[in-house]
Enzyme design. Structure first.
Site, PDB file in Angstrom:
ATOM      1  N   HIS A  19      65.615  61.736  59.427  1.00 35.45           N
ATOM      2  CA  HIS A  19      67.030  61.525  59.724  1.00 35.45           C
ATOM      3  C   HIS A  19      67.514  62.352  60.903  1.00 35.45           C
ATOM      4  CE1 HIS A  19      67.281  60.118  55.310  1.00 35.45           C
ATOM      5  NE2 HIS A  19      67.071  59.095  56.122  1.00 35.45           N
ATOM      6  N   GLU A 118      67.199  45.239  51.813  1.00 33.75           N
ATOM      7  CA  GLU A 118      66.623  45.921  50.659  1.00 33.75           C
ATOM      8  C   GLU A 118      66.127  44.861  49.676  1.00 33.75           C
ATOM      9  OE1 GLU A 118      64.948  47.948  48.031  1.00 33.75           O
ATOM     10  OE2 GLU A 118      65.707  49.007  49.807  1.00 33.75           O
ATOM     11  N   ASP A 143      62.942  40.878  52.002  1.00 30.91           N
ATOM     12  CA  ASP A 143      61.829  41.699  52.474  1.00 30.91           C
ATOM     13  C   ASP A 143      62.096  42.181  53.894  1.00 30.91           C
ATOM     14  OD1 ASP A 143      58.923  42.603  52.485  1.00 30.91           O
ATOM     15  OD2 ASP A 143      58.938  41.190  54.151  1.00 30.91           O
ATOM     16  N   GLY A 144      61.909  43.476  54.093  1.00 27.31           N
ATOM     17  CA  GLY A 144      62.229  44.055  55.393  1.00 27.31           C
ATOM     18  C   GLY A 144      61.356  43.565  56.523  1.00 27.31           C
ATOM     19  N   ASP A 164      61.145  51.730  57.710  1.00 24.06           N
ATOM     20  CA  ASP A 164      60.938  52.864  56.803  1.00 24.06           C
ATOM     21  C   ASP A 164      60.377  52.327  55.493  1.00 24.06           C
ATOM     22  OD1 ASP A 164      61.075  55.227  55.398  1.00 24.06           O
ATOM     23  OD2 ASP A 164      63.254  55.240  55.210  1.00 24.06           O
TER      24      ASP A 164
END
Length: 280
Positions: A19, A118, A143-144, A164
């Site tokens: 981050h 998500e 699905d990302g 990520d």
């Protein structure tokens, strides 16, 4: 294979690393007046309660954000990230930790657009509640990796793809290489940032070779670990590969990561990396 369910790990060393770098990427994008787009492929909950039983079970945040959030000597480059954490804890007590979506939205301007993906239905519902009143922010239960095909290229023609992954499948590194290559092919002018856990050295070397052979433009590799290479209790550290990084990020990242390592590794184990994986 690693199942990285984030409530167990919120605010740990890897989150601080991830981050802090995300904040620098977003600040760099905001240097130009034109709006930008960010795609977060694996958004999670958005906000984490550090008193949740899962967080209390591992207590990983105690060796992460808890070690730095009140430090008075933190470098200027770290302040936007720390301010985002403080904004979730207005009474001065560290109780809540913002995930990548929450940090991003706090650093993004009102005209910048954020898409959050998500796959877990319950987590997605929580994410929608966290961002119920957020403008220019959309949440998608999908699905990302497939989101790269769905959302890129954006209409803004500038922005960040943030990958990520949860590393809950054995072929996750291979999926990441394919998705990074696809993201660049669809959005060549955008920046791509990929977080990854540090696994066995042989696995990391294979990952680096795959990225180097993927036909990507300039690519920066950053890593932070507070444990030795033979550490097996849990992940020993993490890294981020940044394709098309903002100008000067490599010079900015070196002292930032060195400060974080000094602050987060009281035993002075592990170390940092800031190298060009693919040079210009």
């Amino acid at each position: 294979m690693l199942s990285y369910r984030h409530q167990f790990h919120a605010g740990n060393v890897s989150d601080v690393f991830k981050h802090a770098l995300l904040s620098r990427l977003l600040i760099a994008l905001a240097r130009k007046d034109k709006p930008y787009f960010m795609l977060d492929t694996h958004a999670g909950l958005g906000l984490y309660d550090l008193e949740h039983p899962w967080s209390q079970k591992t207590d990983e945040w105690q060796s992460g954000i808890a070690r730095i959030w009140e430090r008075t000597d933190a470098p200027e480059a770290l302040q936007p990230y720390l301010n985002a954490v403080r904004a979730e804890n207005t009474d001065g007590r560290l109780r809540h930790y913002p995930g990548s979506p929450r940090i991003a939205r706090k650093l993004m301007r009102p005209t910048d657009r954020l898409a959050l993906c998500e796959l877990n239905k319950d987590d997605c519902a929580t994410l929608k509640a966290v961002f119920a009143n957020a403008r220019h922010t959309t949440i998608h239960n999908q699905d990302g990796f497939s989101a790269i095909r769905a959302f890129l290229p954006p209409q803004e023609r500038r922005g960040l793809t943030f990958i990520d992954a949860s590393f809950d499948q054995a072929d996750e590194f291979a999926r990441i290489v394919r998705s990074t290559k696809e993201a660049h092919a669809r959005f060549a002018t955008g920046t791509i940032a990929v977080w990854y856990p540090l696994m066995a050295p042989s696995a990391m070397q294979a990952f680096a070779r795959s990225l180097q052979g993927a036909g990507l433009p300039k690519t920066l590799q950053l890593e932070l670990t507070v444990h030795p290479d033979d550490w097996t209790e849990h992940i020993r550290g993490s890294g981020m590969v940044i394709v098309n990084p903002p100008f000067g990020l490599n010079k900015e990242a070196r002292p930032l990561l060195d400060w974080l390592w000094q602050a987060l590794s009281p035993q002075k184990e592990g170390g940092t990396r800031c190298d060009w994986l693919v040079s210009e």
